[in-house]
Design an enzyme around this catalytic site. Structure first.
Site, short mmCIF file in Angstrom:
data_model
loop_
_atom_site.label_atom_id
_atom_site.label_comp_id
_atom_site.label_asym_id
_atom_site.label_seq_id
_atom_site.Cartn_x
_atom_site.Cartn_y
_atom_site.Cartn_z
CG ASP A 157 -0.77 -8.21 7.19
OD1 ASP A 157 -1.74 -7.52 6.83
OD2 ASP A 157 0.23 -8.38 6.47
CB SER B 133 -7.23 -5.83 -1.53
OG SER B 133 -7.90 -4.63 -1.23
CB ILE B 134 -2.20 -8.71 -0.51
CG1 ILE B 134 -1.60 -7.61 -1.39
CG2 ILE B 134 -1.47 -10.04 -0.69
CD1 ILE B 134 -1.55 -7.93 -2.85
CB ILE C 3 12.46 -8.15 -18.84
CG1 ILE C 3 11.11 -7.63 -18.36
CG2 ILE C 3 13.12 -7.10 -19.71
CD1 ILE C 3 10.18 -7.23 -19.47
CB CYS D 279 -0.91 0.01 1.23
SG CYS D 279 -1.90 -1.50 1.42
CG ASN E 113 3.77 -0.05 2.06
OD1 ASN E 113 3.33 -0.96 1.37
ND2 ASN E 113 4.87 0.62 1.74
NE ARG F 137 -7.01 -3.82 2.02
CZ ARG F 137 -7.98 -4.66 2.31
NH1 ARG F 137 -9.25 -4.28 2.21
NH2 ARG F 137 -7.72 -5.89 2.74
#
Length: 629
Positions: A100, A51-52, A288, A2, A75, A49
């Site tokens: 958390d 969201s995880i 990449i 975040c 964060n 946020r």
């Protein structure tokens, strides 16, 4: 993952709600899912946020305690929060969410600053105690997550990114000329400094308390190289694999799609292989590549990914740098010249199309001596110890005059000159990107006068001399863990991943991995000329031999070529025909560098990139009137 920010009420102006929303909007890319603010009579907090964990409304931040005394903005990710939650529940704490964030808040209520010792993860967070009128803020041990702050008497503000602080109209940032010197030397500006004299970085492994107009900063963690393990090589190898595997395992917790960066090297390949072992579904991998084969590992990465049955994605960087570079510079907020920002941005962009969380191999080189410079510096130190100083001075003089035009002469001059210095000073010289004489030639006379008494070597020397390791290699590994890693590589990964609203997790930078690696004897890291010796041995049953034996490429960009082709026109305008640059640099000296590079007499890609990025940053922030010089 975040974005967080906050400020005392006396900084927020006549419309504090609007100012907080400006601060929050500046970090939209860090958290596109939600954006909220909290305001009381003393302070304002804001949060973006991504969201995880627990995607519901229960995870909304700023989050307040049930009694309304505490409010948190957070964060990052806490990987051991399920265990901490169970411990806190036994002490009577009740939880409304599965986040958390709420566990961090309860832990602070229960244990205060001491609770930091129990947290395992990556984080920057702040907790406001309404009753004490005290703000607590902390940054993770190794510096994966950023935290900047402004302090001016009884006025205080903090944020994940500087641009959020600059959204406060009453903050007038001031350009720091010594930070420009740091930038030219290191390609980044080491903590606790920023490019602004009145905005600072909270150092990794530190916490901050703000109360009654005063800021108190304290270190709560440091990596210790002093206790070298006496275990056998076999025991250390076996334990290392167990610790790394567990670090990968705990980073697979997610309520959103999860994948990995894959470069084709040992570190990222090891992480991907362990993920493949630990999860039932095929790993999603992202790579990449460059058309220039000397910079390209994409083919090797693809071959390895297919051998695992991974769902592999790749993207080739061609002529995009001129199109995207201004955007990338904006995301860093201050001059930052690691050119691998370009591929990091693109691999993050590609990954975000498929996942919200990606694991990376960052940290393997710093923990286990993976860079070629470690072997070179080790050799230089042996020369320093065994070759008499008079002979070194003779070699330096001879190679500097008689052999200066040859490649051998340049290497001999560099070796003998560095060996004449102290170990710490030698490491500084070989790990900075511009000499003192070049610096004096490049800087404008007025600016040079302001920094004449400033010595940027203090950053490296301070950490090298603080290291308590048993040998030179331990001291330089400690220095890179404390300075290079959080100042350069982790900044790059955070900004470029967050520019794409992607969370990146790094198992090889887990606290347990770092602390265990610090105890491993140096001979098992740099074994003769073999780098990352023990890590390779630990991964022998995990990775095929062709991956373990592959020559290290590094995640680099072909900047020498770019300045002669893709970036030539744009860079020429910004470097040679830009009046604003004359306030900082000797344009004639830049023109000489440019001509030498274009004619092929010398490659000045790194220095030109450093100057080019500064010119773009100057246009965005100084020319725009946001910064006072």
């Amino acid at each position: 993952m975040c974005g967080i920010a906050g400020a005392t009420r006396n900084l927020l102006g006549s419309d504090p709600h609007q100012t907080l929303h400006w601060m929050n909007d500046a970090m939209l890319h860090r958290g596109p899912d939600m954006g909220e603010i909290h305001l009381d009579e003393a302070i304002g907090l804001c949060h973006r946020r991504l969201s995880i964990i627990d995607l519901s409304e229960d995870g909304r931040q700023p989050m307040s305690s049930s009694d309304g005394r505490f409010a948190i903005v957070f964060n990052g990710e806490i990987y051991n929060f399920p265990a901490l939650r169970k411990e806190l529940e036994k002490k009577g704490h009740l939880f409304r969410s599965r986040t958390d964030t709420e566990v961090l808040l309860a832990l602070y209520q229960e244990e205060g600053t001491i609770g930091l010792q129990k947290i395992r993860g990556m984080y920057a967070y702040a907790i406001w105690d309404k009753e004490k009128k005290e703000l607590f803020a902390a940054r993770d041990r190794i510096g994966k997550k950023p935290l900047y702050f402004f302090h001016d008497g009884d006025r205080f503000a903090f944020a994940s990114e500087i641009k959020s602080l600059l959204a406060i109209p009453s903050i007038k940032p001031k350009f720091d000329p010594t930070a420009l010197v740091d930038y030219l030397k290191y390609l980044f500006i080491p903590h606790p400094k920023s490019i602004y004299s009145n905005i600072h970085k909270l150092a990794p492994g530190h916490f901050l308390l703000f109360k009654n107009g005063r800021v108190h900063i304290e270190e709560y963690w440091d990596v210790d190289f002093s206790e070298t393990s006496n275990a056998s090589e076999e025991e250390l190898t076996e334990e290392l694999l167990t610790i790394i595997e567990e670090a990968v395992q705990c980073r697979l917790l997610s309520d959103v799609p999860l994948g990995a960066f894959l470069s084709g090297g040992i570190d990222s390949s090891g992480v991907v292989a362990l993920m493949n072992r630990l999860q039932p579904d095929p790993v999603i991998t992202c790579t990449i590549g460059f058309k220039d084969k000397s910079y390209n590992e994409a083919e090797e990465a693809k071959t390895f990914a297919f051998s695992l049955g991974a769902r592999h994605h790749e993207y080739y960087v061609e002529d995009e740098p001129a199109q995207v570079i201004k955007k990338l510079v904006w995301h860093f907020d201050e001059p930052f010249a690691d050119s691998s920002m370009v591929p990091t941005y693109y691999v993050s962009q590609m990954a975000r199309k498929n996942v919200t969380v990606a694991l990376s191999g960052d940290g393997g080189d710093e923990n286990f001596a993976g860079y070629g410079k470690y072997a070179i510096d080790q050799f230089e130190n042996r020369v320093r110890q065994h070759v008499p100083s008079p002979l070194l001075r003779l070699l330096a003089s001879f190679s500097g005059s008689m052999l200066s035009g040859s490649r051998v002469g340049k290497k001999l001059h560099s070796l003998s000159s560095s060996a004449l210095l102290s170990p710490a000073q030698g490491f500084y010289v070989t790990n900075t990107f511009i000499s003192d004489s070049q610096l004096q030639t490049l800087l404008a006379p007025e600016l040079l006068a302001q920094v004449r008494d400033y010595d940027p070597a203090g950053h490296i020397l301070g950490y090298y001399n603080r290291a308590h390791g048993p040998d030179h290699l331990a001291a330089i590994l400690y220095t890179d863990l404390k300075l290079l890693l959080p100042g350069d590589f982790l900044v790059k990964v955070d900004r470029m991943s967050m520019a794409n609203s992607l969370e990146v997790r790094s198992p090889l930078l887990d606290q347990k991995v770092i602390e265990f690696a610090a105890r491993i004897p140096s001979r098992f890291k740099l074994h003769g000329r073999e780098k990352k010796y023990i890590l390779k041995n630990a991964l022998r049953g995990v990775l095929p031999s062709q991956v373990l034996q592959r020559k290290k490429h590094g995640f680099e960009s072909p900047i020498n070529k770019w300045f002669r082709h893709e970036l030539r026109s744009m860079a020429e305008t910004y470097l040679l025909y830009n009046e604003a640059m004359a306030s900082f640099f000797n344009i004639h000296a830049i023109k000489q560098l440019w001509e030498q590079h274009q004619t092929g007499k010398q490659d000045h890609g790194t220095l030109l990139w450093t100057l080019f990025v500064f010119a773009l940053w100057q246009e965005q922030w100084i020319a725009g009137g946001a910064v006072h010089v």
